[in-house]
Design a protein around this motif. Structure first.
Motif, PDB file in Angstrom:
ATOM      1  N   TYR A 465       0.771  -1.238   0.000  1.00  8.34           N
ATOM      2  CA  TYR A 465       0.000   0.000   0.000  1.00  8.34           C
ATOM      3  C   TYR A 465       0.804   1.290   0.000  1.00  8.34           C
ATOM      4  N   THR A 466       2.129   1.274   0.068  1.00  6.96           N
ATOM      5  CA  THR A 466       2.855   2.534  -0.096  1.00  6.96           C
ATOM      6  C   THR A 466       2.823   2.931  -1.569  1.00  6.96           C
ATOM      7  N   TRP A 467       2.771   4.207  -1.850  1.00  7.85           N
ATOM      8  CA  TRP A 467       2.414   4.668  -3.190  1.00  7.85           C
ATOM      9  C   TRP A 467       3.261   5.839  -3.698  1.00  7.85           C
ATOM     10  N   GLY A 468       3.973   6.559  -2.818  1.00  2.00           N
ATOM     11  CA  GLY A 468       4.670   7.781  -3.221  1.00  2.00           C
ATOM     12  C   GLY A 468       5.698   7.547  -4.313  1.00  2.00           C
ATOM     13  N   ARG A 469       5.668   8.386  -5.325  1.00  3.29           N
ATOM     14  CA  ARG A 469       6.620   8.297  -6.448  1.00  3.29           C
ATOM     15  C   ARG A 469       7.646   9.420  -6.431  1.00  3.29           C
ATOM     16  N   GLY A 470       7.470  10.384  -5.545  1.00  2.00           N
ATOM     17  CA  GLY A 470       8.484  11.419  -5.409  1.00  2.00           C
ATOM     18  C   GLY A 470       9.749  10.838  -4.797  1.00  2.00           C
ATOM     19  N   SER A 471      10.887  11.458  -5.085  1.00  2.00           N
ATOM     20  CA  SER A 471      12.161  10.945  -4.591  1.00  2.00           C
ATOM     21  C   SER A 471      12.168  10.847  -3.069  1.00  2.00           C
ATOM     22  N   MET A 472      11.757  11.928  -2.399  1.00  2.00           N
ATOM     23  CA  MET A 472      11.778  11.936  -0.946  1.00  2.00           C
ATOM     24  C   MET A 472      10.792  10.931  -0.367  1.00  2.00           C
ATOM     25  N   ALA A 473       9.586  10.899  -0.892  1.00  2.00           N
ATOM     26  CA  ALA A 473       8.556  10.010  -0.354  1.00  2.00           C
ATOM     27  C   ALA A 473       8.972   8.548  -0.446  1.00  2.00           C
ATOM     28  N   SER A 474       9.553   8.155  -1.573  1.00  2.00           N
ATOM     29  CA  SER A 474       9.929   6.747  -1.736  1.00  2.00           C
ATOM     30  C   SER A 474      11.150   6.387  -0.897  1.00  2.00           C
ATOM     31  N   ARG A 475      12.034   7.359  -0.629  1.00  3.79           N
ATOM     32  CA  ARG A 475      13.214   7.059   0.187  1.00  3.79           C
ATOM     33  C   ARG A 475      12.854   6.825   1.653  1.00  3.79           C
ATOM     34  N   MET A 476      11.679   7.217   2.044  1.00  9.45           N
ATOM     35  CA  MET A 476      11.240   6.986   3.423  1.00  9.45           C
ATOM     36  C   MET A 476      10.703   5.570   3.618  1.00  9.45           C
ATOM     37  N   ILE A 477      10.611   4.794   2.559  1.00 10.69           N
ATOM     38  CA  ILE A 477      10.045   3.450   2.627  1.00 10.69           C
ATOM     39  C   ILE A 477      11.165   2.428   2.449  1.00 10.69           C
ATOM     40  N   VAL A 487       8.561   1.731  -3.685  1.00  9.05           N
ATOM     41  CA  VAL A 487       7.157   2.006  -3.973  1.00  9.05           C
ATOM     42  C   VAL A 487       6.386   0.698  -3.838  1.00  9.05           C
ATOM     43  N   GLY A 488       5.214   0.764  -3.212  1.00  6.02           N
ATOM     44  CA  GLY A 488       4.385  -0.421  -3.039  1.00  6.02           C
ATOM     45  C   GLY A 488       3.762  -0.895  -4.338  1.00  6.02           C
ATOM     46  N   ASN A 489       3.063  -2.036  -4.255  1.00 10.02           N
ATOM     47  CA  ASN A 489       2.487  -2.642  -5.445  1.00 10.02           C
ATOM     48  C   ASN A 489       1.191  -3.349  -5.057  1.00 10.02           C
ATOM     49  N   LEU A 490       0.064  -2.793  -5.506  1.00  9.83           N
ATOM     50  CA  LEU A 490      -1.238  -3.376  -5.195  1.00  9.83           C
ATOM     51  C   LEU A 490      -1.426  -4.765  -5.792  1.00  9.83           C
ATOM     52  N   ASP A 491      -0.664  -5.088  -6.811  1.00 13.38           N
ATOM     53  CA  ASP A 491      -0.853  -6.355  -7.524  1.00 13.38           C
ATOM     54  C   ASP A 491       0.052  -7.478  -7.022  1.00 13.38           C
ATOM     55  N   TYR A 526       8.493 -14.441  -5.099  1.00 12.21           N
ATOM     56  CA  TYR A 526       9.346 -13.804  -4.097  1.00 12.21           C
ATOM     57  C   TYR A 526       9.245 -12.286  -4.257  1.00 12.21           C
ATOM     58  N   ILE A 527       8.990 -11.575  -3.166  1.00 10.38           N
ATOM     59  CA  ILE A 527       8.817 -10.126  -3.239  1.00 10.38           C
ATOM     60  C   ILE A 527      10.185  -9.457  -3.161  1.00 10.38           C
ATOM     61  N   ASP A 528      10.681  -9.079  -4.335  1.00  6.63           N
ATOM     62  CA  ASP A 528      11.943  -8.362  -4.439  1.00  6.63           C
ATOM     63  C   ASP A 528      11.629  -6.977  -4.983  1.00  6.63           C
ATOM     64  N   ALA A 529      12.497  -6.399  -5.780  1.00  2.00           N
ATOM     65  CA  ALA A 529      12.290  -5.036  -6.251  1.00  2.00           C
ATOM     66  C   ALA A 529      12.728  -4.902  -7.702  1.00  2.00           C
ATOM     67  N   ALA A 530      11.957  -4.133  -8.466  1.00  6.93           N
ATOM     68  CA  ALA A 530      12.257  -3.873  -9.874  1.00  6.93           C
ATOM     69  C   ALA A 530      12.596  -2.390 -10.062  1.00  6.93           C
ATOM     70  N   PHE A 531      13.527  -2.118 -10.954  1.00  8.33           N
ATOM     71  CA  PHE A 531      13.987  -0.747 -11.213  1.00  8.33           C
ATOM     72  C   PHE A 531      12.855   0.114 -11.783  1.00  8.33           C
ATOM     73  N   VAL A 532      12.739   1.347 -11.236  1.00  8.67           N
ATOM     74  CA  VAL A 532      11.772   2.314 -11.754  1.00  8.67           C
ATOM     75  C   VAL A 532      12.502   3.480 -12.408  1.00  8.67           C
ATOM     76  N   GLN A 547      15.154   4.401  -7.523  1.00  7.56           N
ATOM     77  CA  GLN A 547      13.804   4.121  -7.046  1.00  7.56           C
ATOM     78  C   GLN A 547      13.388   2.753  -7.561  1.00  7.56           C
ATOM     79  N   LEU A 548      12.847   1.940  -6.658  1.00  8.99           N
ATOM     80  CA  LEU A 548      12.470   0.570  -6.967  1.00  8.99           C
ATOM     81  C   LEU A 548      11.020   0.334  -6.566  1.00  8.99           C
ATOM     82  N   GLN A 549      10.387  -0.613  -7.219  1.00  7.23           N
ATOM     83  CA  GLN A 549       9.024  -0.996  -6.838  1.00  7.23           C
ATOM     84  C   GLN A 549       9.006  -2.467  -6.448  1.00  7.23           C
ATOM     85  N   PHE A 550       8.326  -2.775  -5.350  1.00  7.25           N
ATOM     86  CA  PHE A 550       8.179  -4.168  -4.943  1.00  7.25           C
ATOM     87  C   PHE A 550       7.553  -4.959  -6.085  1.00  7.25           C
ATOM     88  N   ALA A 551       8.115  -6.133  -6.370  1.00  3.96           N
ATOM     89  CA  ALA A 551       7.658  -6.934  -7.505  1.00  3.96           C
ATOM     90  C   ALA A 551       7.849  -8.409  -7.203  1.00  3.96           C
TER      91      ALA A 551
END
Length: 707
Positions: A465-477, A487-491, A526-532, A547-551
């Motif tokens: 459920y985390t969603w922020g795409r700004g640099s600062m917002a995503s670095r807090m996650i 960045v989170g991933n609803l799927d 496996y929940i890893d991360a993909a490049f954004v 910036q990465l998104q859970f995938a």
């Protein structure tokens, strides 16, 4: 050659996997009911008793560091008492971590208040670890194993006189100027027992070994208080325990933020009874946590408050039925509710962090209900099996979110919030788990353990459920300590792991033992991360972070843990000289991108020599860790070099008081923590990017007594 060895290794593991076989104790006497009734009989290689923990409490206040002494267990650096444990390459998010039998939910986007941060080595009686394959009765919603931390069981008087007993301890550490203490007091009659436990710890920043210098953002302080009541009947034990935890600050060297307050209170209740027809175990627990993050003074100037609130409720009912002399049936149900609210108040005068509150997670819920059945059979004096199936339903939902504002500086988050709010947030997972364990005694001095488990874990709230795409917002996650944004991933789909392992154990006359435990785990989704995207600085230049998104991806873990011990000299009672040693080798691979997985512990070995004669105790430990050269390119993981550390200890007990002195990292070796991540606390001040350095030499003094 490596590919041939790897293929042979996998083929040899197809036979199965193992953990110590679990069995339910049944005894109707008061002494048994006063102790914790468990379903596990951990192998000595996976358990730490009070004496082992006590020897470490003057050198660390981090319970995860203590647990990392066990083969196959390592720790990913957090704060001074918040290291995140990993079992055979699978980190804390993929484990079931129990404190006094209860799960504790993370209440932070950086996992700063991890479950073991609520445990203090000064007041913990035992730790057991089930690595990889665990019976379904040991818990669900995990794929990596179970860590169970237990306080001392209640004590009762054996006469009409009132029992008054307790313990007290204190310590001082030269590196970081750390100090603290703890007390436990029990007042009990034959049927009713009351125990108070309290502790306090504090430390400044520590110095790295050699010329590494000050390691910023490593200061901390916390206090814990608890009151436990127990009432003993003829057939059962009723327990009620409540407590309060407060940490006014804890620095995190590998995070942009620090913890500036963590307040948590809890209330647990349980009933455990032994009847003619079987055993009954009922429990219920509630915990409320209020968590705050900001910058401590040694990290960055400025202000950026981030607040999280979590309410958790657990309840379970378990029954063990001895169907025949050979067969035991276990049935159980569990319910776990988590409510989480994560919001970041505006910063006065800031165009980026205002004028509104940033709603990161809006009152999300994660409800999990589980049902299981398990059959244990003692086929003969040599052969026993445990087979079980567990079903879990996980329902998650959350409300709409909002950025700080609608200016151009917030535009990435504005668009991301609109996209997130435009779709439904409810997700439901139906998860199946199963395990089969076999224990066979080959002869009087050798045994073989085999097994297989299929485990499933649903994503946590921050992963979905985390969603922020700004640099600062995503670095807090993110709890990875790598400086990147997430960045989170609803799927996201639940992780599904198939684990095979085996253990061959030997124990002979003369006090020697050897245990060899290979394993293999394959994880689908496996929940890893993909490049954004690459993250840039305020001038638009590349920062070196991404910036990465859970995938969902595919992964595998394989390796071997070896442990052994031998009595070099055995005297009367507890007198003697003993040598212990262990070795762990692990490979974690991302099968989607054909690269190494992040934060995998390199080959490491430990050896310890202990000597005790009368009141005198002496010890020497050697720890060697190989260079970390298998690096996750997606996260820009950095190499660490090989190192070896020497620790010495001595203790003397007189008139019931034990005085201990130990020297950790005796030769002040300069080294980097292989699972420490990036030293962001130093980076923000110096501009130099380095790994988190390991602690330099420290002289630690401890004093404890029982009364």
């Amino acid at each position: 050659m490596m590919m041939i060895w790897k293929a042979a290794f996998r083929a040899g593991l197809v036979a199965g996997c193992c953990v110590p076989v679990m069995a339910q104790a049944q005894d109707t006497n008061d002494a048994t009911l006063g102790a914790q009734v468990t379903v596990a009989m951990p192998d000595p290689a996976t358990e730490l008793d009070r004496a082992s923990i006590a020897r470490k409490q003057s050198s660390t206040s981090d319970m995860a560091e203590v647990v990392a002494d066990l083969p196959g267990v390592s720790g990913a650096t957090g704060g001074g008492f918040s290291t995140m444990p990993a079992i055979r390459g699978l980190g804390e998010q993929r484990l079931a971590v129990l404190v006094d039998g209860q799960l504790i939910d993370a209440a932070c986007p950086n996992d700063m208040n991890s479950p073991l941060s609520y445990a203090d080595p000064q007041n913990i009686a035992s730790v057991s670890v089930l690595t990889g394959v665990a019976p379904v009765s040991a818990g669900g919603d995990n794929i990596g194993g179970v860590i169970s931390v237990e306080s001392a069981p209640p004590l009762f008087s054996t006469s009409d006189a009132l029992l008054v007993t307790g313990d007290a301890s204190t310590f001082y550490r030269s590196n970081g100027d750390g100090f603290g203490g703890a007390v436990k007091l029990t007042v009990a009659g034959r049927k009713l027992s009351a125990t108070y436990t309290g502790s306090y710890i504090q430390s400044d920043q520590y110095d790295g070994g050699g010329s590494k210098g000050l390691v910023r953002s490593t200061e901390y302080a916390k206090t814990d208080h608890a009151l436990a009541l127990a009432y003993q009947t003829g057939a059962g034990l009723i327990k009620l325990k409540g407590g309060y935890h407060f940490s006014p600050y804890e620095g995190f060297p590998n995070q942009y933020m620090d913890m500036t307050s963590n307040k948590s209170w809890f209330l647990n209740g349980s009933y455990r009874g032994v009847y003619d027809w079987g055993d009954l175990d009922l429990s219920m627990a509630y915990r409320d946590t209020r968590h705050k993050m900001n910058f401590l003074e040694d990290k960055l100037p400025g202000d950026m408050p981030m607040n999280t609130q979590v309410h958790s409720f657990n309840t379970s009912a378990k029954v063990s039925l001895p169907v025949t002399e050979r067969d035991t049936l276990r049935l159980g149900s569990e319910f776990h509710h988590q409510w989480l609210n994560d919001y970041w108040p505006p910063v006065a005068g800031s165009m980026m962090m205002g004028p509104n509150t940033f709603i990161n997670i809006n009152k999300a819920t994660r409800d999990r209900i589980g049902l299981y059945g398990e059959w244990e059979a003692q086929w003969s004096d040599q052969l026993s099996t445990i087979a079980g199936v567990r079903f879990e339903r996980v329902e998650m939902d959350t409300g709409d979110v909002a950025p700080y504002g609608t200016s151009m500086m917030n535009m990435a988050d504005v668009m991301a919030a609109n996209a997130f709010n435009a779709v439904g947030h409810k997700r439901v997972d139906n998860n199946w788990n199963g395990s089969l364990l076999v224990n066979y005694a080959l002869n009087d001095w050798a045994s073989l353990e085999l097994g297989y488990a299929h485990k499933t874990r649903s994503p946590n709230i921050y992963e979905r459920y985390t969603w922020g795409r700004g640099s600062m917002a995503s670095r807090m996650i993110g709890w990875y300590g790598d400086g990147n944004g997430y960045v989170g991933n609803l799927d996201l789909k639940p992780e599904r792991a198939d684990t095979f392992s085996a253990a061959l154990s030997f124990a002979g006359k003369g006090g020697w033992s050897l245990r060899v435990s290979p394993y293999y785990t394959h994880v689908n989704d496996y929940i890893d991360a993909a490049f954004v995207q690459d993250l840039t600085d305020m001038m638009g230049m590349p920062s070196g972070f991404v910036q990465l998104q859970f995938a969902n991806q595919k992964a595998e873990f394989y390796g071997v843990d070896v442990s052994g011990a031998v009595d070099l000299w055995k005297g009367s009672g507890q007198n003697g000289t003993k040598l212990n040693a262990s070795l762990s080798w692990l490979r974690g691979n991302n099968l989607t991108d054909d690269g190494p997985l992040y934060r995998q512990m390199p080959l490491n070995a430990k050896a310890g020599l202990t000597h005790r004669q009368g009141a005198l105790e002496l010890g020497a430990d050697l720890e060697w860790v190989d260079a970390k050269t298998r690096l996750d390119a997606t996260r820009h993981e950095m190499r660490t070099d090989a190192y070896a550390l020497v620790n010495l200890s001595a203790a003397y007990t007189i008139a019931g008081a034990r005085l201990s002195v130990d020297a950790t990292n005796l030769f002040d070796k300069a080294y980097d923590l292989p699972m420490g991540g990036v030293s962001l606390g130093d980076y923000g001040v110096t501009g130099d990017l380095r790994n988190v350095p390991g602690r330099g030499r420290s002289i630690n003094v401890g004093l404890s007594t029982s009364f």
